[in-house]
Design an enzyme around this catalytic site. Structure first.
Site, PDB file in Angstrom:
ATOM      1  N   SER A  89       0.106   9.038  -3.445  1.00  0.00           N
ATOM      2  CA  SER A  89       0.560   8.052  -2.342  1.00  0.00           C
ATOM      3  C   SER A  89       1.712   7.237  -2.901  1.00  0.00           C
ATOM      4  O   SER A  89       1.642   6.768  -4.183  1.00  0.00           O
ATOM      5  CB  SER A  89      -0.421   7.212  -1.723  1.00  0.00           C
ATOM      6  OG  SER A  89      -0.189   6.098  -1.139  1.00  0.00           O
TER       7      SER A  89
ATOM      8  N   TYR B 205      -7.322   1.564  -3.487  1.00  0.00           N
ATOM      9  CA  TYR B 205      -6.599   2.909  -3.255  1.00  0.00           C
ATOM     10  C   TYR B 205      -5.411   3.147  -4.043  1.00  0.00           C
ATOM     11  O   TYR B 205      -5.334   4.253  -4.622  1.00  0.00           O
ATOM     12  CB  TYR B 205      -6.301   2.711  -1.704  1.00  0.00           C
ATOM     13  CG  TYR B 205      -5.537   3.998  -1.058  1.00  0.00           C
ATOM     14  CD1 TYR B 205      -6.422   5.191  -0.830  1.00  0.00           C
ATOM     15  CD2 TYR B 205      -4.332   3.972  -0.943  1.00  0.00           C
ATOM     16  CE1 TYR B 205      -5.749   6.198  -0.363  1.00  0.00           C
ATOM     17  CE2 TYR B 205      -3.493   5.284  -0.543  1.00  0.00           C
ATOM     18  CZ  TYR B 205      -4.413   6.443  -0.202  1.00  0.00           C
ATOM     19  OH  TYR B 205      -3.720   7.268   0.233  1.00  0.00           O
TER      20      TYR B 205
END
Length: 252
Positions: A145, A159
């Site tokens: 990501s 995250y």
């Protein structure tokens, strides 16, 4: 449909929905036989398999829980038993737990810890299981990501940490397997139109976040899966240890 990956066997973890399903279809469009793993919805997984078989390739769905590191070797063994080999591993399965800052007293540490287990240790276990049997000249592609290297908003520390860990791990694996001409890369999408993104952001992308993009839109699943196919194909043979953003300039 192209035949550039004809004769290759790919495993896409978390392949029953979202980017995983789009990737499985894109690989099949290039001629690859494809196995997908899933954890919950057998119906969705079988729908993907039917779509892949309609493209004229072999396909298989395998239930496998990435929170359980011991499940990785049986997953890979089933792929090799069914197809005879494994050439391409796409480590896609992940969850996103975001929205609260680390000083929030109501921080959901149980699910944050589960996120680390799935996003990092699950991918590590799958890679460890696949590496000894992966064909020489094979490919490992991690779906990271943009948050792994650039964090433009609050509430995403854990995250982001999981995706940053994947970057370091992938670079180490690339060094370990380079002697076998196996390439290992990380693709870092920004926001995409997936169920997971909707769970985090709700309906639509907040205006403030959209304004940070140089190209003012979100990525399509087709754009990201096309890059995966490029790295998986013969023209990706000299790209390894790379971290490639597909995020519309969000990090510049």
């Amino acid at each position: 449909m192209s035949n550039i990956l004809k004769g290759k066997v790919a495993l896409v973890t978390g392949g029953s929905r979202g980017l995983g399903a789009a990737t499985a279809e894109a690989l099949a469009d290039q001629g690859a036989d494809v196995a997908i793993s899933y954890v919950a919805s057998a119906e969705k997984a079988e729908t993907v398999v039917e779509t892949l078989r309609a493209r004229g390739v072999r396909a298989l769905a395998i239930k496998s829980d990435q929170t359980d590191m011991a499940a990785a070797r049986p997953l890979v063994d089933k792929v090799v038993a069914y197809f005879g080999k494994l050439d391409i591993l796409v480590n896609n399965a992940a969850i996103a737990v975001q929205g609260k800052t680390v000083d929030d007293r109501d921080l959901d540490t149980v699910n944050l810890d589960r996120q680390w287990q799935i996003n990092v240790m699950g991918a590590v276990a799958t890679t460890r299981a696949a590496a000894p049997v992966l064909s020489d000249g094979g490919r490992i592609i991690f779906i990271g990501s943009l948050l792994g290297t650039h964090v433009p908003f609050t509430g995403a520390a854990d995250y982001a940490g999981t995706k940053a860990a994947i970057v370091g791990y992938a670079k180490g694996v690339a060094r370990d397997l380079g002697g076998r001409n196996i390439t290992v890369n990380v693709i870092q999408p920004g926001v995409m139109s997936t169920d997971m993104a909707a769970e985090v952001l709700g309906e639509g992308v907040p205006e403030a976040l959209m304004n940070l993009h140089a190209i003012r839109r979100i990525a399509t699943l087709e754009e990201v899966s096309a890059l995966i196919c490029h790295l998986a194909g013969p023209n990706g043979g000299y790209i390894t240890g790379g971290v490639i953003d597909v995020a519309g300039g969000l990090a510049i």
